[in-house]
Design a protein around this motif. Structure first.
Motif, PDB file in Angstrom:
ATOM      1  N   MET A   1      -1.648   1.404  -3.632  1.00 36.82           N
ATOM      2  CA  MET A   1      -0.433   0.852  -2.697  1.00 36.82           C
ATOM      3  C   MET A   1       0.620   0.830  -3.862  1.00 36.82           C
ATOM      4  O   MET A   1       1.023   1.833  -3.964  1.00 36.82           O
ATOM      5  CB  MET A   1      -0.768  -0.939  -3.769  1.00 36.82           C
ATOM      6  CG  MET A   1      -2.147  -1.232  -3.718  1.00 36.82           C
ATOM      7  SD  MET A   1      -1.597  -2.857  -4.878  1.00 36.82           S
ATOM      8  CE  MET A   1      -1.471  -2.597  -6.249  1.00 36.82           C
ATOM      9  N   ILE A   2       1.812   1.000  -2.078  1.00 41.98           N
ATOM     10  CA  ILE A   2       2.845   1.323  -1.985  1.00 41.98           C
ATOM     11  C   ILE A   2       4.419  -0.098  -2.021  1.00 41.98           C
ATOM     12  O   ILE A   2       3.938  -0.469  -0.838  1.00 41.98           O
ATOM     13  CB  ILE A   2       3.414   2.586  -0.938  1.00 41.98           C
ATOM     14  CG1 ILE A   2       2.132   3.592  -1.220  1.00 41.98           C
ATOM     15  CG2 ILE A   2       4.906   2.494  -1.247  1.00 41.98           C
ATOM     16  CD1 ILE A   2       3.581   4.592  -0.267  1.00 41.98           C
ATOM     17  N   GLU A 247      -4.727   0.476   2.027  1.00 41.61           N
ATOM     18  CA  GLU A 247      -5.034   1.572   2.803  1.00 41.61           C
ATOM     19  C   GLU A 247      -4.283   1.703   3.792  1.00 41.61           C
ATOM     20  O   GLU A 247      -3.389   2.821   4.534  1.00 41.61           O
ATOM     21  CB  GLU A 247      -5.932   2.279   2.977  1.00 41.61           C
ATOM     22  CG  GLU A 247      -6.104   3.508   3.359  1.00 41.61           C
ATOM     23  CD  GLU A 247      -7.993   3.615   4.258  1.00 41.61           C
ATOM     24  OE1 GLU A 247      -8.071   4.936   4.275  1.00 41.61           O
ATOM     25  OE2 GLU A 247      -8.772   3.137   4.315  1.00 41.61           O
ATOM     26  N   THR A 250      -0.248   1.473   2.538  1.00 38.37           N
ATOM     27  CA  THR A 250      -0.049   2.948   2.339  1.00 38.37           C
ATOM     28  C   THR A 250       0.420   4.000   3.402  1.00 38.37           C
ATOM     29  O   THR A 250       1.879   4.890   2.976  1.00 38.37           O
ATOM     30  CB  THR A 250      -0.738   3.276   1.069  1.00 38.37           C
ATOM     31  OG1 THR A 250      -0.959   2.445   0.129  1.00 38.37           O
ATOM     32  CG2 THR A 250      -0.615   4.272   0.395  1.00 38.37           C
ATOM     33  N   SER A 253       3.875   3.494   4.922  1.00 41.80           N
ATOM     34  CA  SER A 253       4.948   3.399   4.248  1.00 41.80           C
ATOM     35  C   SER A 253       4.844   5.273   3.934  1.00 41.80           C
ATOM     36  O   SER A 253       5.935   5.364   4.040  1.00 41.80           O
ATOM     37  CB  SER A 253       3.899   3.013   2.920  1.00 41.80           C
ATOM     38  OG  SER A 253       4.543   1.519   2.863  1.00 41.80           O
TER      39      SER A 253
END
Length: 260
Positions: A1-2, A247, A250, A253
């Motif tokens: 995760m971001i 996914e 992420t 981002s």
């Protein structure tokens, strides 16, 4: 995760900031964009990111609550800050007519000034809007053709707001607000309307602690480690696996902020 938005320079993290970062990493948060939102937090966020290369990045801007501080010197500071490779977006900037900490005309002037800088800098934008949708949109549209990627962070608005942003190809940041059955349930009907390649997730820590955490933490401070609750809630709404949603967001981002 971001986590695309965490206020890690907030003084509530002063006693245990390193432990907070470790807990985030252990929970699967591989990168965090630290929000720089005032003349004090921007240099602090940059230094924090420099201390954690490849894990922390930052934005550089002045939140509408601090719009009265925006002048030529402040813009020069932001311009210099954006020269740092750790700064991956301009902002947090925008309009907030909910709290009204600054007069509307002062907020609008500061928003114009920072958008002009964003055009000059060419980095993505991290935007704030609350109870100011029409004016926010009118001002943003003046600059949009000259801007890079744009995300409306911590989206809590209605369907009209959302579709106005989607029609302009903006990205949408979703926080733990969606985990709040009192205030965020309306977002459940809107999440499916967000294109998969426009959705990103954020903690907005130390704010917006997800209400559906179990067991509940002793305090009310939010941390990036709880981003998984946002993922779990959104994935439930979309009927996809948390891993797939993590996914997707992420990848969105990484592309948005142009980081590896």
């Amino acid at each position: 995760m971001i986590d695309i938005g965490a206020n890690l320079c907030h003084d509530s993290f002063n006693p245990d900031r390193d432990e907070v970062l470790q807990r985030a990493f252990n929970s699967g948060v591989e990168k965090i964009i630290v929000t720089g939102s005032c003349l004090d937090s921007v240099p602090a966020a940059i230094q924090l990111a420099k201390n954690h290369p490849g894990f922390l990045y930052t934005t550089a801007g002045i939140h509408p609550h601090h719009a009265e501080t925006v002048n030529e010197d402040a813009i020069a500071l932001l311009r210099s800050a954006c020269e740092n490779p750790e700064v991956v977006a301009t902002g947090e900037m925008g309009l907030d007519f909910f709290r009204d900490f600054c007069p509307h005309n002062v907020q609008e002037r500061a928003f114009h000034q920072q958008l002009e800088l964003a055009v000059e800098i060419g980095k993505p934008l991290f935007l704030h809007q609350r109870d100011a949708h029409d004016r926010f949109l009118d001002i943003l549209k003046e600059y949009l053709p000259q801007l890079s990627n744009v995300v409306v962070h911590c989206f809590t608005g209605n369907g009209r707001d959302l579709h106005d942003y989607i029609d302009l190809d903006l990205h949408i940041g979703i926080t733990g607000w969606i985990c709040d059955e009192r205030r965020g349930k309306h977002l459940w009907d809107l999440i499916p309307d967000i294109p998969a390649n426009r959705l990103m997730i954020e903690s907005d820590a130390p704010y917006l602690l997800p209400r559906n955490l179990s067991p509940k933490p002793e305090g009310r401070r939010n941390e990036p480690m709880y981003l998984s609750a946002v993922v779990a809630t959104i994935s439930k709404i979309l009927s996809i696996s948390p891993d797939k949603l993590a996914e997707q967001t992420t990848n969105n981002s990484l592309k948005f902020f142009k980081i590896a």
